[in-house]
Scaffold this active site. Structure first.
Site, PDB file in Angstrom:
ATOM      1  N   HIS A 204       1.359   7.963  -2.962  1.00  0.00           N
ATOM      2  CA  HIS A 204       0.290   7.329  -3.537  1.00  0.00           C
ATOM      3  C   HIS A 204      -0.503   7.971  -5.288  1.00  0.00           C
ATOM      4  O   HIS A 204      -0.954   9.476  -4.654  1.00  0.00           O
ATOM      5  CB  HIS A 204      -0.653   6.948  -3.460  1.00  0.00           C
ATOM      6  CG  HIS A 204      -0.409   5.558  -1.994  1.00  0.00           C
ATOM      7  ND1 HIS A 204       0.162   5.595  -0.836  1.00  0.00           N
ATOM      8  CD2 HIS A 204      -0.601   4.535  -2.263  1.00  0.00           C
ATOM      9  CE1 HIS A 204      -0.060   4.131  -0.753  1.00  0.00           C
ATOM     10  NE2 HIS A 204      -0.231   3.673  -1.833  1.00  0.00           N
ATOM     11  N   ALA A 404      12.032   0.735   8.530  1.00  0.00           N
ATOM     12  CA  ALA A 404      11.220   0.270   7.552  1.00  0.00           C
ATOM     13  C   ALA A 404      11.850  -0.519   6.703  1.00  0.00           C
ATOM     14  O   ALA A 404      10.395  -1.496   6.316  1.00  0.00           O
ATOM     15  CB  ALA A 404      10.314   2.233   7.004  1.00  0.00           C
TER      16      ALA A 404
HETATM   17 ZN   LIG Z   1      -0.983   1.172  -4.790  1.00  0.00          ZN
END
Ligand SMILES: [Zn+2]
Length: 468
Positions: A204, A404
């Site tokens: 992020h 995943a």
């Molecule tokens: Zn995002």
């Protein structure tokens, strides 16, 4: 003086072989290594004992002064060097888009007031820039400008400055700058401030912000969204994408809530991160230097603010089912003149862009999985250390890249993009086909993984996680 047998404080002059005066200082040895000097004592008066004492004191005082000055010199030198290094670091990270960002100390302290040390330890973002560096123009090549319009754009090969220039280009290309009479300098300041307010997380981070916005831009181009949306809607879509993860701390909502962080407490466990991203976005807009909406009247600003808030809050994956269901109900009889329908579509669009890495070519998409897992493992390690619950899809003992991705692509991405495809069939080839290919590739990889584990006698029933 001792050699000459004269009082210690007699003033001496040195003369070189030409009779010229030589200044007495520490460099003398270096410059006159092989020279002989003539030592000339100057007896202006014969010093008495008292005068000698006085001279002694004077000398000592002078020495003290000189020492003090040396310390100051040293201090100045160190300060200068530090300032120079800081400047260089600043210049290296922001040499293209270079605007002075100022946040008042009050605002800075209010933004920084968090007890979770992880949360805002990256204080550089709110530090006012020391100077306004020169403004080198950055021209994007025609090739780059064209590539930028497609999901195949390689998001890895650009430095911060280039990404900032690309974002600036998108706003110009979509006619948001001229159309809304935006100050181009404010746009640059704002983007720079946005960059500074993304943390250096494995996933992020600012590049993720760039990816999401670039995907939004691609979808606007691919689906000709400018023909069906108003320009205000386009502005909301792009700006929400840019702001959607501001100051993400690298630990998700579940962590925030379980660890009872200040964010979770502040937002009562309701989408703490998304609420925070949004609040930071509007704190940035509240600075005149960064307010790209300064030309809008109060009513228009209110509409844009509401639009951005709705979209950023929609990126909480905990609401995925709710939002997608609502969209599915509308899509078969979709009405572009119905505000509720349009808002719901915008929410789904930003959601698509937020988790669109697997739409990109394999070489671009795959490194993001490593980044995401790195961030997940960072969280699960911390959860273990703090005796908090650990989600299996974040656990380094239980998850692999294929496990995943497979579940996430099959059960989250493809169903959502296929629903959007009902309105925009053109995304099938450009966006959904790569998703199917990625799913198939990860399934193959999983088979290889499983076979290898079987050989090694390890269990194969690894968690098929959803990386949300
Ligand atoms: Zn995002």
């Amino acid at each position: 003086c001792t050699v000459l047998g004269i009082p210690r404080n007699t003033t001496l002059s040195l003369l070189d072989s030409t009779g010229a005066m030589v200044s007495i200082d520490p460099t003398i040895v270096k410059w006159y290594e092989f020279e002989l000097f003539c030592v000339v004592p100057s007896y202006t008066f014969l010093p008495t004992d008292k005068e000698e004492l006085f001279q002694n004191v004077l000398t000592q005082v002078a020495e003290q002064f000189s020492r003090a000055f040396k310390i100051n010199e040293l201090k100045t030198e160190v300060t200068n060097r530090v300032a120079m290094l800081e400047k260089r670091v600043e210049r290296e990270s922001h040499s293209t888009v270079s605007v002075c960002v100022f946040i008042s100390p009050q605002r800075r302290s209010s933004l920084l007031h968090h007890s979770d040390s992880n949360f805002l330890d990256d204080k550089k973002k709110l530090t006012p820039r020391r100077d306004v560096p020169s403004y080198p123009k950055y021209h994007l090549s025609q090739e780059t400008v064209e590539a930028l319009r497609h999901p195949t754009f390689d998001v890895w090969q650009w430095e911060t400055n280039e990404m900032l220039s690309c974002l600036e280009h998108m706003y110009n290309d979509l006619d948001l700058v001229k159309g809304f009479n935006m100050n181009p300098i404010t746009l640059k300041s704002w983007l720079l401030c946005i960059h500074d307010n993304y943390q250096v997380n494995p996933f992020h981070n600012f590049r993720h912000c760039f990816c999401v916005t670039q995907m939004m831009y691609s979808m606007i181009c691919l689906c000709s969204l400018q023909e069906i949306f108003t320009q205000v809607d386009i502005l909301i879509l792009m700006t929400a994408a840019v702001c959607h993860d501001l100051q993400h701390p690298g630990y998700n909502n579940t962590y925030q809530i379980n660890a009872r962080t200040e964010l979770a407490v502040r937002y009562n466990d309701i989408s703490p991160l998304e609420n925070h991203h949004c609040a930071v976005a509007f704190q940035i807009f509240s600075q005149p230097d960064c307010n790209i909406f300064s030309t809008f009247d109060a009513e228009a600003f209110k509409q844009i603010r509401q639009g951005i808030i709705t979209l950023i809050l929609a990126t909480d994956m905990a609401r995925h089912g709710e939002i997608l269901d609502s969209f599915k109900h509308k899509v078969d009889r979709f009405d572009f003149s119905d505000e509720e329908h349009v808002t719901c579509l915008k929410m789904v669009l930003i959601k698509c862009c937020d988790i669109s890495n697997e739409v990109r070519p394999m070489e671009v998409a795959e490194p993001w999985v490593d980044c995401l897992l790195e961030e997940y493992f960072m969280q699960s390690d911390r959860e273990k250390a703090e005796s908090l619950p650990v989600a299996p899809f974040m656990d380094r003992e239980k998850v692999t890249k294929p496990t995943a991705q497979i579940g996430f692509i099959k059960f989250v991405l493809i169903p959502m993009f296929e629903t959007v495809m009902k309105l925009f069939p053109q995304i099938d080839k450009v966006m959904i086909q790569p998703l199917r290919e990625s799913r198939d590739r990860y399934e193959e990889l999983k088979q290889i993984d499983d076979a290898m584990r079987e050989e090694e006698g390890k269990p194969t029933n690894l968690y098929q996680g959803m990386s949300t």
